[in-house]
Each structure stands twice: as C-alpha cells, then as structure tokens.
Enzyme design. Structure first.
Site, PDB file in Angstrom:
ATOM      1  N   THR A   1       0.822  -1.223   0.000  1.00 23.14           N
ATOM      2  CA  THR A   1       0.000   0.000   0.000  1.00 23.14           C
ATOM      3  C   THR A   1       0.850   1.264   0.000  1.00 23.14           C
ATOM      4  O   THR A   1       0.476   2.270  -0.594  1.00 23.14           O
ATOM      5  CB  THR A   1      -0.902   0.007   1.258  1.00 23.14           C
TER       6      THR A   1
ATOM      7  N   ASP B   1       1.649  -6.533  -4.592  1.00 30.36           N
ATOM      8  CA  ASP B   1       0.827  -6.601  -3.391  1.00 30.36           C
ATOM      9  C   ASP B   1       1.377  -7.817  -2.634  1.00 30.36           C
ATOM     10  O   ASP B   1       1.572  -8.881  -3.230  1.00 30.36           O
ATOM     11  CB  ASP B   1      -0.636  -6.827  -3.791  1.00 30.36           C
TER      12      ASP B   1
ATOM     13  N   ASP C   1       0.151  -7.172   4.575  1.00 28.64           N
ATOM     14  CA  ASP C   1      -0.600  -8.439   4.661  1.00 28.64           C
ATOM     15  C   ASP C   1       0.283  -9.636   5.011  1.00 28.64           C
ATOM     16  O   ASP C   1      -0.089 -10.463   5.829  1.00 28.64           O
ATOM     17  CB  ASP C   1      -1.329  -8.721   3.336  1.00 28.64           C
TER      18      ASP C   1
ATOM     19  N   GLN D   1      -4.383 -21.644  18.982  1.00 30.33           N
ATOM     20  CA  GLN D   1      -5.187 -20.618  18.318  1.00 30.33           C
ATOM     21  C   GLN D   1      -5.212 -19.334  19.145  1.00 30.33           C
ATOM     22  O   GLN D   1      -5.586 -18.278  18.636  1.00 30.33           O
ATOM     23  CB  GLN D   1      -6.620 -21.122  18.107  1.00 30.33           C
ATOM     24  N   CYS D   2      -4.848 -19.416  20.423  1.00 31.52           N
ATOM     25  CA  CYS D   2      -4.782 -18.209  21.264  1.00 31.52           C
ATOM     26  C   CYS D   2      -3.570 -17.399  20.837  1.00 31.52           C
ATOM     27  O   CYS D   2      -2.503 -17.956  20.584  1.00 31.52           O
ATOM     28  CB  CYS D   2      -4.599 -18.565  22.736  1.00 31.52           C
TER      29      CYS D   2
HETATM   30  N1  ASP Z   1      -2.580  -5.641   0.336  1.00 33.01           N
HETATM   31  C1  ASP Z   1      -1.488  -4.808   0.772  1.00 33.01           C
HETATM   32  C2  ASP Z   1      -0.229  -5.635   0.761  1.00 33.01           C
HETATM   33  O1  ASP Z   1      -0.002  -6.404   1.653  1.00 33.01           O
HETATM   34  C3  ASP Z   1      -1.756  -4.237   2.119  1.00 33.01           C
HETATM   35  C4  ASP Z   1      -0.659  -3.353   2.655  1.00 33.01           C
HETATM   36  O2  ASP Z   1       0.275  -2.992   2.000  1.00 33.01           O
HETATM   37  O3  ASP Z   1      -0.733  -2.973   3.816  1.00 33.01           O
HETATM   38  O4  ASP Z   1       0.561  -5.546  -0.147  1.00 33.01           O
END
Ligand code: ASP
Length: 339
Positions: A12, A56, A89, A274-275
């Site tokens: 992003t 991305d 991500d 999972q915690c």
């Molecule tokens: N979808 C984007 C990525 O991981 C989200 C981000 O950059 O925060 O590339």
C-alpha cells in the site's frame, strides 16, 4: 556517512488508484520519493533497490524471500542497515522467513509499510519510513543497535518472527503478543536493551531454500474425519496443528488414529495454539496428553507465521527428521520462549 539500502517490494505504501477500476495497484518507487521530500534532508546516504515487478504482498512467495535474502547478503558490507518496504498483509511471514535465512545477522533489517498510500494526506507511511531509517542507522559503540530482522509500524519496533498482522484498518497494524517491543518512537527513540538480540560472534550466513510442502490443520468443534484426513492422508511433509488453549484437541478415537498414522508415516506435526497469547503445554490436560505420547511436538508460544516459515526452512536444510524436530523445539532466532 551512514549508508542504508531501501528495498522496495511494493504494498500500500506505494500504491495508487487504478484509473479504470479504482482498485489500489502498486506504483514505482519514484512516487514515494516525490512524496517524502524529507528523505533528502536525512543525513544518510540512501540507495534504493526496487523489485520488478513490485507487488501486493498477498502474492509473496518463498522465491522472493530468497531474492531479498540474497540481495542483503551480496550487498551486506556496503551498508549499515537495510529497510524493506513491504505490504503489511504478509509482512510478518517475510520477517519470520528472513530471520531464519539470515544467520548471524549483525546489522538491522527493518521491514515497514503503511495502511494508507504515501500520497494521501493522513498517510502513516512517512513516519513509518523515516523512523525505520533512523532505527536502521542507530549504532552503539560502533556496532548496529539492532542486529535483528524487525517490523517497525506505528511507533513500535517488533521482533519480526514474533509479529502478527493484527488489524487491517488501524495504523496499529501489528502486535507481538508473546514478546515485548524492542523500541518505541515518541519524542525520543527508546530502545529496550534487555529484549534485543546480542551481536553474533560468527559471520553472516545465508540459507535460501524452503520446502513449502506443509499443511495446516485448524481445530474447531465438530471437525469431520474427512476434513482431517484431507490433511493427514495427504503427501505433505509436516503439519501445523492449530489447537485450542494450551495445545488441546478432541480426544475422539478416529482423530487420534489419523494423527498417529501421519506420524508413523513420517510426517512432523507441530502443535501451536489458536490463542494469540500464551504457550502450548503438552500434557497439561488430558486433551493434549495423547498428542504428546504419540510424538506431536510443541510449538510453544510461536506465531503461526514463525512456525510455518521455520518448518519450511528446516525441512529444506537436509536435516533428518529427528534433527528437524529438535530444532523446531529450540529458539533459533528468538522466535520462541521455552516454558
Ligand atoms: N494488500 C497490501 C499488501 O499487503 C496491504 C498493505 O500494503 O498494507 O501488499
């Protein structure tokens, strides 16, 4: 003058809205530089390496981790530190993977990104990028202050292999549920020395191979035999078993038999909880005693991201099964706390 290599992979931080679809798509690094004129005012010698194509991070792959690690290894002596711009991500996976690939790291490798693109007025990108650079430049007694792979996001520095993406909307996107933050940026940059790894005694080594032939089995009440068998009877080499609480699963006979058969056929099964906080304690309850007896191994308080990348890394190093099991239950880069 301090020299830092900025490695731009996408995310992003450098995205713009596509004119046709309106969706966020990655753009080239020049856009970032234009939007952060402050970079020119930092008294560092900055070099930028941009991946091609930029991506991305949901498209991240072990081959790209290998490219990043190789790049750092090849240019290691030229720079005081490395800042990787990366989508949030899968940032915690990349940070974990790099921590295992870069053995005896003595310089900072700081991953950062942002929740809003760098061109937006309220963007969090500038602070994240500028402070990540300052952290990468920090030295003590002539040596790097942070000889680790870390994530810097929203004023906090986390050990990379202890981090998880926790929030997809807030600027506070990351947390380190089972390990304290390594530094905080307020009016001052405050480092918490007790938690930072010591400088290594040996030379940097890079290990680039991963075996991604692993499966994940997440427990839920009512899970069916078919769903379990789809993983335990598959050809994966290892299984990450995401369990309840301190490492517990159903004690149904068919379930125990499925896991037992997988282990007998040579698969490694690692139990993580999972915690988000706390550690697996095999044998604490009746519902994990059978797992312990059959040879399921404890992932202690490791994150899912660290467990997956550590398994993929160890399985590719040519170790025998016993050695992989032994190393999974040890802290290699500060990724787990033995309880
Ligand atoms: N979808 C984007 C990525 O991981 C989200 C981000 O950059 O925060 O590339």
């Amino acid at each position: 003058m301090t020299k830092i290599l900025i490695i731009y992979t996408g995310g992003t931080i450098g995205m713009v809205n596509d004119a046709d679809t309106g969706a966020l798509i990655p753009f080239n690094f020049k856009q970032i530089q234009q939007n952060v004129p402050e970079l020119a005012r930092l008294n560092y010698n900055l070099e930028v390496y941009s991946f091609d194509p930029i991506m991305d991070s949901s498209n991240m792959h072990p081959d790209i981790w290998a490219e990043m690690a190789q790049l750092i290894f090849t240019r290691y002596d030229e720079f005081d530190g490395f800042v990787i711009l990366h989508g949030s991500d899968t940032m915690a996976f990349t940070a974990s993977a790099l921590s295992f690939m870069l053995q005896n790291l003595s310089k900072p490798v700081i991953l950062t990104g942002s929740q809003l693109p760098i061109g937006e007025i309220r963007t969090d990108a500038k602070e994240n990028l500028i402070t990540a650079l300052e952290i990468a430049a920090t030295k003590e007694n002539g040596k790097a202050k942070i000889p680790e792979v870390c994530i810097y996001f929203d004023s906090q520095l986390f050990r990379g292999n202890r981090s998880i993406k926790y929030n997809s909307e807030k600027f506070e996107a990351f947390r380190s549920p089972n390990y304290p933050v390594l530094a905080e940026a307020g009016v001052h940059l405050t480092f918490f020395n007790n938690y930072i790894l010591p400088q290594p005694e040996k030379e940097l080594q890079v290990l680039l191979d991963f075996n991604s032939n692993i499966g994940v089995l997440k427990m839920y009440p009512g899970i069916s035999e078919q769903a379990v068998m789809a993983i335990t009877h598959s050809s994966v080499d290892a299984i990450v078993l995401e369990t309840f609480g301190s490492g517990n699963t159903t004690t149904a006979e068919w379930f125990i038999a499925c896991l037992q058969e997988a282990i007998t056929k040579g698969k490694i099964i690692v139990d993580i909880s999972q915690c988000q906080r706390g550690s697996v304690e095999l044998g604490k309850y009746e519902t994990s005693k059978k797992l312990q007896e059959m040879g399921v191994i404890s992932g202690y308080d490791m994150t899912f991201e660290a467990t997956v990348t550590k398994l993929m890394y160890l399985l590719a190093q040519g170790h025998g099964k016993d050695e992989v099991i032994k190393l999974m239950e040890q802290s290699l880069r500060g990724e787990l706390t033995l309880s």
